[in-house]
Design an enzyme around this catalytic site. Sequence first.
Site, PDB file in Angstrom:
ATOM      1  N   CYS A  88      11.965   7.677   1.004  1.00 18.97           N
ATOM      2  CA  CYS A  88      12.308   6.466   1.744  1.00 18.97           C
ATOM      3  C   CYS A  88      11.204   6.056   2.720  1.00 18.97           C
ATOM      4  O   CYS A  88      11.473   5.635   3.846  1.00 18.97           O
ATOM      5  CB  CYS A  88      13.626   6.665   2.494  1.00 18.97           C
ATOM      6  N   ALA A  89       9.953   6.177   2.308  1.00 21.59           N
ATOM      7  CA  ALA A  89       8.831   5.776   3.152  1.00 21.59           C
ATOM      8  C   ALA A  89       8.861   4.271   3.391  1.00 21.59           C
ATOM      9  O   ALA A  89       9.491   3.516   2.649  1.00 21.59           O
ATOM     10  CB  ALA A  89       7.517   6.174   2.478  1.00 21.59           C
ATOM     11  N   ASP A  90       8.145   3.829   4.442  1.00 16.98           N
ATOM     12  CA  ASP A  90       8.125   2.401   4.763  1.00 16.98           C
ATOM     13  C   ASP A  90       7.627   1.557   3.595  1.00 16.98           C
ATOM     14  O   ASP A  90       8.146   0.468   3.337  1.00 16.98           O
ATOM     15  CB  ASP A  90       7.243   2.157   5.994  1.00 16.98           C
ATOM     16  N   LYS A 139      -0.605   5.242  -4.024  1.00 21.32           N
ATOM     17  CA  LYS A 139      -1.974   5.684  -3.802  1.00 21.32           C
ATOM     18  C   LYS A 139      -2.121   6.192  -2.369  1.00 21.32           C
ATOM     19  O   LYS A 139      -1.349   5.803  -1.503  1.00 21.32           O
ATOM     20  CB  LYS A 139      -2.995   4.582  -4.099  1.00 21.32           C
TER      21      LYS A 139
END
Length: 371
Positions: free
Chosen positions: A23-25, A112
Amino acid sequence: MSGPAAPVQAAPPRPVRFGILGCADIARKVSRALLMLPPGAATVAAVGSRSEDKARRFIAETGLPAARPHGSYESLLGDADVEAVYLPLPTSLHVPWATAAAARGKHLLLEKPTALCAADLDAILAACDASGVQFMDTTMWIHNPRTAKMREIVADKDAFGDIRVIHSMCGFQASEYFLQNDIRVKPDLDALGVLGDVGWYSIRSILWAVEYELPETVIAHRHPVKNQAGVILACGATLYWADGKTATFNCSFLTNLAFDVTVYGTHGTLHVTDLVIPYEEKYAEFSVASKSNFVKPTIGWDPLPTKHVVTTDLPQEALMVQEFSRLVQNIRDAGGRPEGKWPAITRKTQVVLDAVKASIDKGSEPVEVAS
């Protein structure tokens, strides 16, 4: 007497069912992109986090009510309804989770920088190849229609000539909180620092300009800026080709926002100032000068540079997910094979990045680029 039979309408394609692993930004941006796609392209079937509560909050906040929450990454990978995985975890976690996703037959859209080194990336690509799944990294600007238009310009030998020099600058002014707490400054999470973050874009832009012809040698610029943990905050390098082409790039967490790329040919110059994230979502421009000369007696330029404007109905991140989904549908529904150009481009970016990192570690000694 009955009339002619009505034409048979083709059934719409089944959308590719995505699982978001983490759940990264940046996952919020990709979730938004998925929601913007036309029917039949893709849908979010599940979201996995280290806690189910966090997955539920992410689903609610991003408007994905049909997605199932999973309280572990393992649980999401075990979800039989998930066909493809978008993986935005810290780079240090890419090998175990990307290879696990591929082993479960999940197509892989990988954030990336894709790996800490080419050997790690090779393990991921080998797992994808063994399972016959599609791999793509998330260099979004490649999918902007402006990029295709710029390719037309630099490929025009009469108007642009042969490419001789490229310069790229990618950076932004990071906050003090970022410089102390972001994963991109933590050696155990994203040890490549700025080189793996916006430096990835600089290297990719250079390789894109020369149609992915690898340089022979790189030399890192002296005195890169590092934090106390040894993670790079600002650096640069020069790349050399056997035919005399050169390219330089700088990347930084310590400058004003910049995504500049300039390509110099024997007859033309192309300049774009917002490559990675356009100033506006659906409108992108660049300038071109061709066969420039001075107005006599050296009082101006003729002809003047021209501005090219490219518009798009969908932003570049949505176009990226749409293309990835199209490739997955071709494999799933038409018996196609994974498109090999995407892992090949990723690997070339990684091996140049590796060479730059090696040159930094060796005090700016020249380093040959591995094939």
